[in-house]
Structures are given as structure tokens and as C-alpha cells.
Design a protein around this motif. Structure first.
Motif, PDB file in Angstrom:
ATOM      1  N   ALA A  29       0.689  -1.453  -0.017  1.00  0.00           N
ATOM      2  CA  ALA A  29      -0.066  -0.142  -0.104  1.00  0.00           C
ATOM      3  C   ALA A  29       0.792   1.277   0.037  1.00  0.00           C
ATOM      4  O   ALA A  29       0.577   2.278  -0.415  1.00  0.00           O
ATOM      5  N   PHE A  30       1.964   1.060   0.691  1.00  0.00           N
ATOM      6  CA  PHE A  30       2.867   2.250   0.405  1.00  0.00           C
ATOM      7  C   PHE A  30       3.817   2.252  -0.770  1.00  0.00           C
ATOM      8  O   PHE A  30       3.495   3.685  -1.337  1.00  0.00           O
ATOM      9  N   TYR A  31       4.475   1.396  -1.044  1.00  0.00           N
ATOM     10  CA  TYR A  31       5.433   1.453  -2.142  1.00  0.00           C
ATOM     11  C   TYR A  31       4.555   1.699  -3.611  1.00  0.00           C
ATOM     12  O   TYR A  31       4.983   2.365  -4.368  1.00  0.00           O
ATOM     13  N   ARG A  32       3.286   0.943  -3.557  1.00  0.00           N
ATOM     14  CA  ARG A  32       2.563   1.249  -4.721  1.00  0.00           C
ATOM     15  C   ARG A  32       1.757   2.142  -4.682  1.00  0.00           C
ATOM     16  O   ARG A  32       1.725   2.958  -5.795  1.00  0.00           O
ATOM     17  N   ASP A  33       0.761   2.144  -3.788  1.00  0.00           N
ATOM     18  CA  ASP A  33      -0.282   2.880  -3.695  1.00  0.00           C
ATOM     19  C   ASP A  33       0.071   4.395  -3.439  1.00  0.00           C
ATOM     20  O   ASP A  33      -0.628   5.259  -3.865  1.00  0.00           O
ATOM     21  N   TYR A  43       4.800 -13.060  -5.685  1.00  0.00           N
ATOM     22  CA  TYR A  43       4.897 -14.517  -4.992  1.00  0.00           C
ATOM     23  C   TYR A  43       3.904 -14.861  -3.999  1.00  0.00           C
ATOM     24  O   TYR A  43       4.405 -14.862  -2.912  1.00  0.00           O
ATOM     25  N   GLY A  44       2.710 -15.070  -4.516  1.00  0.00           N
ATOM     26  CA  GLY A  44       1.529 -15.290  -3.437  1.00  0.00           C
ATOM     27  C   GLY A  44       1.703 -14.269  -2.699  1.00  0.00           C
ATOM     28  O   GLY A  44       1.548 -12.985  -2.806  1.00  0.00           O
ATOM     29  N   SER A  45       1.604 -14.654  -1.117  1.00  0.00           N
ATOM     30  CA  SER A  45       1.278 -13.732  -0.012  1.00  0.00           C
ATOM     31  C   SER A  45       2.500 -13.413   0.686  1.00  0.00           C
ATOM     32  O   SER A  45       3.019 -12.835   1.646  1.00  0.00           O
ATOM     33  N   GLN A  46       3.704 -14.013  -0.119  1.00  0.00           N
ATOM     34  CA  GLN A  46       5.021 -13.746   0.515  1.00  0.00           C
ATOM     35  C   GLN A  46       6.051 -12.727   0.096  1.00  0.00           C
ATOM     36  O   GLN A  46       6.775 -12.028   0.943  1.00  0.00           O
ATOM     37  N   ALA A  47       5.799 -12.610  -1.229  1.00  0.00           N
ATOM     38  CA  ALA A  47       6.817 -11.456  -1.826  1.00  0.00           C
ATOM     39  C   ALA A  47       6.130 -10.832  -3.030  1.00  0.00           C
ATOM     40  O   ALA A  47       5.096 -11.436  -3.680  1.00  0.00           O
ATOM     41  N   VAL A  48       6.892  -9.645  -3.416  1.00  0.00           N
ATOM     42  CA  VAL A  48       6.250  -9.065  -4.386  1.00  0.00           C
ATOM     43  C   VAL A  48       7.410  -8.170  -4.909  1.00  0.00           C
ATOM     44  O   VAL A  48       8.098  -7.530  -4.107  1.00  0.00           O
ATOM     45  N   PHE A  49       7.591  -8.104  -6.306  1.00  0.00           N
ATOM     46  CA  PHE A  49       8.649  -7.000  -6.971  1.00  0.00           C
ATOM     47  C   PHE A  49       7.882  -5.997  -7.540  1.00  0.00           C
ATOM     48  O   PHE A  49       7.009  -6.124  -8.393  1.00  0.00           O
ATOM     49  N   LEU A  50       8.509  -4.598  -7.431  1.00  0.00           N
ATOM     50  CA  LEU A  50       8.094  -3.376  -7.918  1.00  0.00           C
ATOM     51  C   LEU A  50       8.941  -2.771  -8.606  1.00  0.00           C
ATOM     52  O   LEU A  50      10.266  -2.992  -8.513  1.00  0.00           O
ATOM     53  N   SER A  51       8.282  -1.973  -9.819  1.00  0.00           N
ATOM     54  CA  SER A  51       9.473  -1.346 -10.708  1.00  0.00           C
ATOM     55  C   SER A  51       8.801   0.067 -10.995  1.00  0.00           C
ATOM     56  O   SER A  51       7.613   0.388 -10.714  1.00  0.00           O
ATOM     57  N   ALA A  52       9.756   0.930 -11.577  1.00  0.00           N
ATOM     58  CA  ALA A  52       9.337   2.070 -12.154  1.00  0.00           C
ATOM     59  C   ALA A  52       9.723   1.908 -13.713  1.00  0.00           C
ATOM     60  O   ALA A  52      10.889   1.510 -13.853  1.00  0.00           O
ATOM     61  N   GLY A  53       8.884   2.179 -14.262  1.00  0.00           N
ATOM     62  CA  GLY A  53       9.157   2.152 -16.081  1.00  0.00           C
ATOM     63  C   GLY A  53       9.269   0.630 -16.737  1.00  0.00           C
ATOM     64  O   GLY A  53      10.090   0.516 -17.618  1.00  0.00           O
ATOM     65  N   HIS A  56      12.678  -4.719 -14.433  1.00  0.00           N
ATOM     66  CA  HIS A  56      12.203  -6.246 -13.627  1.00  0.00           C
ATOM     67  C   HIS A  56      11.788  -6.018 -12.173  1.00  0.00           C
ATOM     68  O   HIS A  56      10.823  -6.406 -11.695  1.00  0.00           O
ATOM     69  N   HIS A  57      12.817  -5.259 -11.454  1.00  0.00           N
ATOM     70  CA  HIS A  57      12.417  -4.771 -10.249  1.00  0.00           C
ATOM     71  C   HIS A  57      13.336  -3.804  -9.677  1.00  0.00           C
ATOM     72  O   HIS A  57      14.674  -3.886  -9.644  1.00  0.00           O
ATOM     73  N   HIS A  58      12.828  -2.662  -8.947  1.00  0.00           N
ATOM     74  CA  HIS A  58      13.609  -1.610  -8.326  1.00  0.00           C
ATOM     75  C   HIS A  58      13.557  -2.137  -6.695  1.00  0.00           C
ATOM     76  O   HIS A  58      14.550  -1.612  -6.053  1.00  0.00           O
ATOM     77  N   ILE A  59      12.521  -2.479  -6.198  1.00  0.00           N
ATOM     78  CA  ILE A  59      12.141  -2.967  -4.847  1.00  0.00           C
ATOM     79  C   ILE A  59      11.599  -4.086  -4.909  1.00  0.00           C
ATOM     80  O   ILE A  59      10.573  -4.496  -5.559  1.00  0.00           O
TER      81      ILE A  59
END
Length: 165
Positions: A29-33, A43-53, A56-59
């Protein structure tokens, strides 16, 4: 020059940060929203990869060893903050607007001469710096050419005025 004293290749960069969090949905909710990063993989309820642009992933956020955990106590070693660099001042101003709209308080705001920065904590107590670099030809330098960075108060009203409409 020995192999151990050779400087790192100037093309080297930091690729991503991977944070242990207590609650994946809260961190998301913080990093995406609030900050606006996009999910690239979950990765289910255990992990998520986030990016800008589309990178593959920055965070990366995970609960593999931290589900329901608490932040490390002050005065211990660990991550001081992760710094997220914005491409221009208007983008940083938009981040300031997003934080204000979400009711997330700043812990500091500085003009370092080379950059303007906002400081805050994520929901897990990890330090976060949001900043943009000023053009290098505007960086303050001493007579010998070395940087003379500062820690001046950042004018938040002036920064907010730079936000896109």
C-alpha cells in the motif's frame, strides 16, 4: 596500483533493494499506492517485486523471515535508508503531493546543494529518502573542485509549487 586498490568501474550502479517487511499488503500500500511503483511479479502472499518504467524490479518486498515482525530497535546496525531518485524536480514535487494526500509525515527535508531530498519512514520503519539530483553544473564546489554539499532547509512550499497540475 594493486588489484585491491583499483576503483570500481564507473558504470557500476545499485540495481535494487530487497526489504524484509512484517505485512506485505501494508508495505505494498505504501510502495505501490502512495509512491506509485508498479508490480512486476508477485509470489503469493510472501513477496512482490516492484518497478518504475517496466524494469524487472527496483524494490522487492518479502515476509520470508519477517512476517509479523517488528522493526529493529534504534541504535542497532542495518539499513539507514533506501534512496529513490526522481528524474526531475516536478516528479519529486508530485511525490510530496502523494505523501501529503496519504497523510504520511516527513521526518526531514533538505537542500544538499547537489540534490533536494525528502526523508520519511515506510510502514516497517525503514528509512526512505526521495530526491532528485540537480544538474551537475549547478553543484556547489570549492576552489579545488571538490563538492561542498550542505544540509540546508528545503523550502517545501516552493517544491510543492513545482508539482504537475
Amino acid at each position: 596500483m594493486s588489484a585491491l586498490s583499483k576503483v570500481i568501474d564507473p558504470g557500476t550502479r545499485i540495481g535494487h533493494v530487497h526489504l524484509k517487511v512484517a505485512d506485505l499488503d501494508r508495505a505494498l500500500a505504501f510502495y505501490r499506492d502512495v509512491l506509485g511503483f508498479e508490480i512486476t511479479q508477485r509470489y503469493g502472499s510472501q513477496a512482490v517485486f516492484l518497478s518504475a518504467g517496466g524494469y524487472h524490479h527496483h524494490i522487492a518486498l518479502n515476509t520470508w523471515e519477517s512476517l509479523g515482525g517488528s522493526p529493529p530497535p534504534r541504535g542497532t546496525t542495518g539499513l539507514y535508508h533506501v534512496a529513490i531518485v526522481y528524474p526531475e524536480r516536478a516528479a519529486l514535487a508530485d511525490a510530496l503531493r502523494r505523501l501529503a494526500a496519504a497523510g504520511i509525515p516527513l521526518e526531514g527535508a533538505s537542500d544538499h546543494g547537489v540534490s533536494e531530498a525528502l526523508y520519511l519512514s515506510d510502514p516497517d520503519g525503514n528509512g526512505v529518502e526521495l530526491y532528485w539530483d540537480k544538474p551537475s553544473d549547478q553543484w556547489p564546489r570549492a576552489a579545488d573542485g571538490s563538492l561542498t554539499m550542505s544540509n540546508a532547509r528545503l523550502d517545501l512550499a516552493d517544491l510543492a509549487a513545482a508539482a504537475p497540475a
